[in-house]
Enzyme design. Structure first.
Site, mmCIF file in Angstrom:
data_model
loop_
_atom_site.group_PDB
_atom_site.id
_atom_site.type_symbol
_atom_site.label_atom_id
_atom_site.label_comp_id
_atom_site.label_asym_id
_atom_site.label_seq_id
_atom_site.Cartn_x
_atom_site.Cartn_y
_atom_site.Cartn_z
ATOM 1 N N THR A 13 -20.379 2.671 4.942
ATOM 2 C CA THR A 13 -21.443 1.654 4.869
ATOM 3 C C THR A 13 -22.595 2.069 3.950
ATOM 4 O O THR A 13 -23.630 1.415 3.924
ATOM 5 C CB THR A 13 -22.017 1.382 6.277
ATOM 6 N N CYS B 2 -48.893 -8.906 17.187
ATOM 7 C CA CYS B 2 -47.884 -8.327 18.079
ATOM 8 C C CYS B 2 -48.503 -8.056 19.442
ATOM 9 O O CYS B 2 -49.022 -6.968 19.709
ATOM 10 C CB CYS B 2 -47.294 -7.043 17.486
ATOM 11 N N THR C 245 -24.704 6.476 10.456
ATOM 12 C CA THR C 245 -23.512 5.650 10.324
ATOM 13 C C THR C 245 -22.506 6.038 11.390
ATOM 14 O O THR C 245 -22.454 7.189 11.820
ATOM 15 C CB THR C 245 -22.864 5.796 8.931
ATOM 16 N N TYR C 246 -21.774 5.037 11.831
ATOM 17 C CA TYR C 246 -20.666 5.270 12.744
ATOM 18 C C TYR C 246 -19.354 4.856 12.083
ATOM 19 O O TYR C 246 -18.328 4.743 12.737
ATOM 20 C CB TYR C 246 -20.882 4.482 14.045
ATOM 21 N N ASN C 247 -19.411 4.564 10.778
ATOM 22 C CA ASN C 247 -18.239 4.188 9.993
ATOM 23 C C ASN C 247 -17.548 2.941 10.530
ATOM 24 O O ASN C 247 -16.330 2.812 10.448
ATOM 25 C CB ASN C 247 -17.244 5.355 9.931
ATOM 26 N N THR C 248 -18.336 2.031 11.087
ATOM 27 C CA THR C 248 -17.761 0.767 11.561
ATOM 28 C C THR C 248 -18.677 -0.390 11.175
ATOM 29 O O THR C 248 -19.894 -0.223 11.028
ATOM 30 C CB THR C 248 -17.588 0.752 13.094
ATOM 31 N N GLU D 12 -25.611 -3.147 15.966
ATOM 32 C CA GLU D 12 -25.634 -3.054 14.500
ATOM 33 C C GLU D 12 -26.860 -3.768 13.935
ATOM 34 O O GLU D 12 -27.453 -3.325 12.948
ATOM 35 C CB GLU D 12 -24.343 -3.637 13.928
#
Length: 454
Positions: free
Chosen positions: A360, A101, A348-351, A425
């Site tokens: 999720t 790296c 989580t953003y529930n999408t 995401e």
């Protein structure tokens, strides 16, 4: 999984986990607003470090995680601890070099000099003190095959003598090594570029680190590829829904069946191709920090070979064993690591893509447990059949590549996996891989320390 316009209430969408691999249960505080909170934290980083690097820019998509990541790294590198500052940065260089790296190696070479490190050490590992060179064996095992670490490796480092390590120094070194091995996974997984190579606004594979475009996967939505991506997404959504309904019905699976499904998953991970080929173009500024550069990840269940025993997570857990050991030998670090693991696991953003109101939790748990599976760790109370239902083969290839040999991650792998997911995401997924990998390696290392102490 995408960033919301408004904060969620505490615990929103954390889901019904059977078991959370951390010391404390439950979700963290609500998600802060992306724009203002992220900008505030980036400004704080600039004031403390003099600049905002590309890692911070990309992590800034998830400010709740970025906040705890910074606190952890600040304690690790800049606060009082058993190791001198220049040695901490040199250990970071050694860890990042295992995965070739150049981004992290270059960053910490500069930091090493800034805190008064001897420039001669940067000519290569052969110029460093023997005490640091003695870390080479445990560095390469932690990076590539942590299941091989034994109490004898710990004993050799702590053996009395001129170059011996204290237990407190060694624990800080182990955290540094696992932190930077895992951070290399994140750098390669997101395609993060060096600041001098690109503008800050173009520091990774996405059009912009803050792009929320639904087509962020560089054309993956065009033509028949877009149709396939939508179908993949709809299948994933349906399977998540079915699994959650199945859990609500509480249909039991026997322990024997659970064990069988884990072994099947472990064996199937062999079908995910690995890469044992050393890159001939390895840069000299990285090669000089490597001993045994050909040593890399190797599937622990290869056919015809004696596999090490499965690490049963219940026998040595983070919450019951690892957390307390680190906190005793490296005050405050256990608490910060625990919070960091917990934040990313429950984030989580529930999408998902264009879908809102999505739980999720089953997907996040499958990703986390699959990473632990490829490192030989099994949870008795997890049904590994869920991994096969939620993770198609190309997703497993992506996860295993980023977690096990991140230097082989390509833009093609990035764009062809999770094709309908937004860039933020995919960053979220890479954060899960970073932390799951770090916890897995730490568990092996801390178990060896505990066995040495007892």
């Amino acid at each position: 999984m995408e960033t919301p316009k408004h904060p969620l209430p505490p615990g929103a969408g954390s889901g019904g986990h059977r078991r959370c691999p951390f010391r404390r249960q439950g979700a963290s505080n609500g998600i802060p607003q992306e724009g203002g909170e992220s900008l505030h934290q980036l400004l704080e980083a600039f004031l403390s470090a003099g600049r905002v690097d590309h890692i911070a820019m990309v992590m800034g998509l998830h400010p709740q995680y970025l906040s705890i990541f910074w606190k952890t790294q600040y304690l690790l590198l800049r606060m009082d601890g058993p190791l001198p500052y220049h040695k901490r940065h040199y250990i970071a260089i050694m860890a990042a070099a295992r995965h070739r790296c150049s981004y992290l190696v270059g960053l910490h070479m500069g930091e090493f000099l800034q805190v008064g490190g001897d420039p001669a050490w940067l000519q290569g590992l052969h110029c460093a003190p023997q005490k640091l060179r003695n870390l080479n064996e445990i560095n390469k095992l932690l990076a590539h095959r942590p299941w091989l670490i034994t109490k004898e490796h710990i004993e050799a480092l702590l053996k009395p003598g001129e170059d011996s390590w204290s237990l407190a120094e060694l624990v800080q070194a182990l955290v540094l090594l696992t932190h930077y091995h895992s951070l290399a996974s994140f750098v390669f997984g997101c395609g993060i570029k060096r600041e001098e190579d690109q503008d800050v606004g173009n520091g990774c594979w996405a059009p912009s680190p803050h792009s929320n475009s639904r087509a962020a996967s560089d054309g993956s939505m065009g033509g028949s590829g877009g149709t396939d991506a939508i179908q993949e997404l709809e299948v994933l959504m349906e399977r998540m829904k079915l699994l959650q309904e199945h859990q609500l019905e509480e249909e039991g699976v026997t322990q024997e069946e659970m064990a069988t499904r884990f072994e099947l998953q472990k064996t199937e991970s062999l079908l995910v191709p690995s890469s044992d080929i050393l890159d001939p173009s390895l840069q000299s500024n990285i090669r000089c920090f490597l001993e045994d550069p050909e040593f890399g990840y190797k599937d622990f269940t290869r056919r015809g070979e004696q596999a090490p025993p499965t690490f049963r997570a219940q026998d040595y857990t983070w919450e019951d064993h690892g957390y307390s050991l680190i906190n005793r030998l490296y005050p405050d670090m256990g608490q910060l690591l625990d919070e960091k693991f917990q934040v990313v696991y429950n984030l989580t953003y529930n999408t998902i893509a264009m879908h809102c109101g999505v739980d999720t939790s089953v997907l996040r748990r499958a990703i986390w447990n699959y990473v632990h599976c490829v490192f030989g760790i099994r949870y008795d109370d997890y049904d590994y059949g869920e991994v096969n239902q939620l993770l198609e083969r190309n997703l497993k290839i992506y996860i295993k590549t980023v977690a096990c040999y991140p230097e082989k991650t390509t833009k093609q792998i990035y764009t062809q996996s999770w094709r309908h997911f937004k860039h933020s995401e995919k960053v979220h997924i890479n954060l899960l891989l970073l932390e799951a990998r770090m916890q897995a390696a730490l568990l092996y290392a801390l178990r060896a320390v505990t066995r040495y102490m007892t």
